[in-house]
Motif scaffolding. Sequence first.
Motif, PDB file in Angstrom:
ATOM      1  N   CYS A   1       0.849  -1.189   0.000  1.00 13.32           N
ATOM      2  CA  CYS A   1       0.000   0.000   0.000  1.00 13.32           C
ATOM      3  C   CYS A   1       0.884   1.239   0.000  1.00 13.32           C
ATOM      4  O   CYS A   1       1.976   1.221   0.552  1.00 13.32           O
ATOM      5  CB  CYS A   1      -0.900   0.008   1.229  1.00 13.32           C
ATOM      6  SG  CYS A   1      -2.139  -1.294   1.222  1.00 13.32           S
TER       7      CYS A   1
ATOM      8  N   LEU B   1       2.151   3.301  -8.895  1.00 14.25           N
ATOM      9  CA  LEU B   1       1.080   2.733  -9.722  1.00 14.25           C
ATOM     10  C   LEU B   1       1.616   2.326 -11.090  1.00 14.25           C
ATOM     11  O   LEU B   1       1.270   1.262 -11.618  1.00 14.25           O
ATOM     12  CB  LEU B   1      -0.076   3.715  -9.874  1.00 14.25           C
ATOM     13  CG  LEU B   1      -0.863   4.028  -8.600  1.00 14.25           C
ATOM     14  CD1 LEU B   1      -1.938   5.071  -8.876  1.00 14.25           C
ATOM     15  CD2 LEU B   1      -1.486   2.776  -8.011  1.00 14.25           C
TER      16      LEU B   1
ATOM     17  N   GLY C   1      -0.691  -0.938  -8.004  1.00 14.86           N
ATOM     18  CA  GLY C   1      -2.095  -0.573  -7.807  1.00 14.86           C
ATOM     19  C   GLY C   1      -3.032  -1.760  -7.817  1.00 14.86           C
ATOM     20  O   GLY C   1      -2.882  -2.690  -8.597  1.00 14.86           O
ATOM     21  N   GLU C   2      -4.005  -1.713  -6.912  1.00 21.35           N
ATOM     22  CA  GLU C   2      -4.987  -2.792  -6.791  1.00 21.35           C
ATOM     23  C   GLU C   2      -6.297  -2.193  -6.299  1.00 21.35           C
ATOM     24  O   GLU C   2      -6.318  -1.397  -5.367  1.00 21.35           O
ATOM     25  CB  GLU C   2      -4.475  -3.817  -5.775  1.00 21.35           C
ATOM     26  CG  GLU C   2      -5.305  -5.047  -5.623  1.00 21.35           C
ATOM     27  CD  GLU C   2      -5.019  -6.093  -6.693  1.00 21.35           C
ATOM     28  OE1 GLU C   2      -5.928  -6.875  -6.968  1.00 21.35           O
ATOM     29  OE2 GLU C   2      -3.916  -6.116  -7.247  1.00 21.35           O
ATOM     30  N   THR C   3      -7.385  -2.548  -6.941  1.00 21.63           N
ATOM     31  CA  THR C   3      -8.714  -2.136  -6.505  1.00 21.63           C
ATOM     32  C   THR C   3      -9.602  -3.362  -6.527  1.00 21.63           C
ATOM     33  O   THR C   3      -9.667  -4.067  -7.531  1.00 21.63           O
ATOM     34  CB  THR C   3      -9.297  -1.041  -7.428  1.00 21.63           C
ATOM     35  OG1 THR C   3      -8.383   0.061  -7.469  1.00 21.63           O
ATOM     36  CG2 THR C   3     -10.628  -0.550  -6.929  1.00 21.63           C
ATOM     37  N   ASP C   4     -10.286  -3.622  -5.398  1.00 17.06           N
ATOM     38  CA  ASP C   4     -11.128  -4.816  -5.338  1.00 17.06           C
ATOM     39  C   ASP C   4     -12.549  -4.517  -5.827  1.00 17.06           C
ATOM     40  O   ASP C   4     -12.853  -3.396  -6.259  1.00 17.06           O
ATOM     41  CB  ASP C   4     -11.120  -5.423  -3.936  1.00 17.06           C
ATOM     42  CG  ASP C   4     -11.725  -4.519  -2.874  1.00 17.06           C
ATOM     43  OD1 ASP C   4     -12.432  -3.539  -3.219  1.00 17.06           O
ATOM     44  OD2 ASP C   4     -11.499  -4.790  -1.684  1.00 17.06           O
TER      45      ASP C   4
ATOM     46  N   LYS D   1     -15.219  -4.064  -4.224  1.00 17.33           N
ATOM     47  CA  LYS D   1     -15.898  -3.043  -3.422  1.00 17.33           C
ATOM     48  C   LYS D   1     -15.285  -1.656  -3.612  1.00 17.33           C
ATOM     49  O   LYS D   1     -15.568  -0.736  -2.856  1.00 17.33           O
ATOM     50  CB  LYS D   1     -15.852  -3.424  -1.951  1.00 17.33           C
ATOM     51  CG  LYS D   1     -16.591  -4.705  -1.626  1.00 17.33           C
ATOM     52  CD  LYS D   1     -16.444  -5.041  -0.170  1.00 17.33           C
ATOM     53  CE  LYS D   1     -17.111  -6.374   0.127  1.00 17.33           C
ATOM     54  NZ  LYS D   1     -16.915  -6.772   1.522  1.00 17.33           N
ATOM     55  N   LYS D   2     -14.396  -1.514  -4.616  1.00 18.11           N
ATOM     56  CA  LYS D   2     -13.731  -0.237  -4.938  1.00 18.11           C
ATOM     57  C   LYS D   2     -12.753   0.209  -3.848  1.00 18.11           C
ATOM     58  O   LYS D   2     -12.450   1.390  -3.719  1.00 18.11           O
ATOM     59  CB  LYS D   2     -14.750   0.877  -5.206  1.00 18.11           C
ATOM     60  CG  LYS D   2     -15.735   0.556  -6.299  1.00 18.11           C
ATOM     61  CD  LYS D   2     -15.100   0.653  -7.639  1.00 18.11           C
ATOM     62  CE  LYS D   2     -16.183   0.445  -8.698  1.00 18.11           C
ATOM     63  NZ  LYS D   2     -15.662   0.124  -9.976  1.00 18.11           N
ATOM     64  N   ASN D   3     -12.263  -0.743  -3.042  1.00 16.00           N
ATOM     65  CA  ASN D   3     -11.229  -0.447  -2.056  1.00 16.00           C
ATOM     66  C   ASN D   3      -9.886  -0.542  -2.759  1.00 16.00           C
ATOM     67  O   ASN D   3      -9.582  -1.547  -3.388  1.00 16.00           O
ATOM     68  CB  ASN D   3     -11.267  -1.443  -0.892  1.00 16.00           C
ATOM     69  CG  ASN D   3     -12.546  -1.340  -0.096  1.00 16.00           C
ATOM     70  OD1 ASN D   3     -13.045  -0.257   0.142  1.00 16.00           O
ATOM     71  ND2 ASN D   3     -13.084  -2.473   0.299  1.00 16.00           N
ATOM     72  N   SER D   4      -9.081   0.500  -2.646  1.00 18.98           N
ATOM     73  CA  SER D   4      -7.780   0.484  -3.304  1.00 18.98           C
ATOM     74  C   SER D   4      -6.671   0.360  -2.259  1.00 18.98           C
ATOM     75  O   SER D   4      -6.915   0.458  -1.060  1.00 18.98           O
ATOM     76  CB  SER D   4      -7.586   1.755  -4.130  1.00 18.98           C
ATOM     77  OG  SER D   4      -7.526   2.874  -3.285  1.00 18.98           O
ATOM     78  N   ASN D   5      -5.465   0.159  -2.738  1.00 16.59           N
ATOM     79  CA  ASN D   5      -4.319   0.039  -1.842  1.00 16.59           C
ATOM     80  C   ASN D   5      -3.404   1.269  -1.939  1.00 16.59           C
ATOM     81  O   ASN D   5      -2.222   1.177  -1.692  1.00 16.59           O
ATOM     82  CB  ASN D   5      -3.520  -1.229  -2.147  1.00 16.59           C
ATOM     83  CG  ASN D   5      -2.893  -1.203  -3.517  1.00 16.59           C
ATOM     84  OD1 ASN D   5      -3.419  -0.609  -4.453  1.00 16.59           O
ATOM     85  ND2 ASN D   5      -1.750  -1.847  -3.658  1.00 16.59           N
TER      86      ASN D   5
END
Length: 135
Positions: A27, A39, A44-47, A49-53
């Motif tokens: 993160c 990024l 970069g990562e987004t799950d 539920k639109k939660n990013s790191n």
Amino acid sequence: VTAVPGSRGAAMAEKPKIAKKSDALICVIGDEDTVTGFLLAGTGETDIKKNSNFLAVTPKTPLSAIEEAFKSFTTRDDVAVVLITQTIAEMIRYLVDEYTGMIPAVLEIPSKDNPYDASKDSVMQRIMKKMSVEK
């Protein structure tokens, strides 16, 4: 398929699930340039539920959003490392100093505009204290 007690399959079934290295996230909390660099490097990562790191902090970013991101990143079980620019860490120093967990590791990094200062890094200070090394 059910493992027979005492068999190799039963022993393997009892082991706790450990996240694979490929599952662990890095993160990033920092200024726009620093976050953009990470990024572009592929962190970069987004799950779903639109939660990013990551959190790109601008002058308009409220302190509460930075605090919330730090607390969220340090309590997620899929995070191995939290990188935070030292400038942003200074803004939430009380939270960074309060955090004592080993995983995720919290590492303060320099930004484009501000060089790294080991005297401000609470993790470095703890390491120096443990090793009994003078500043």
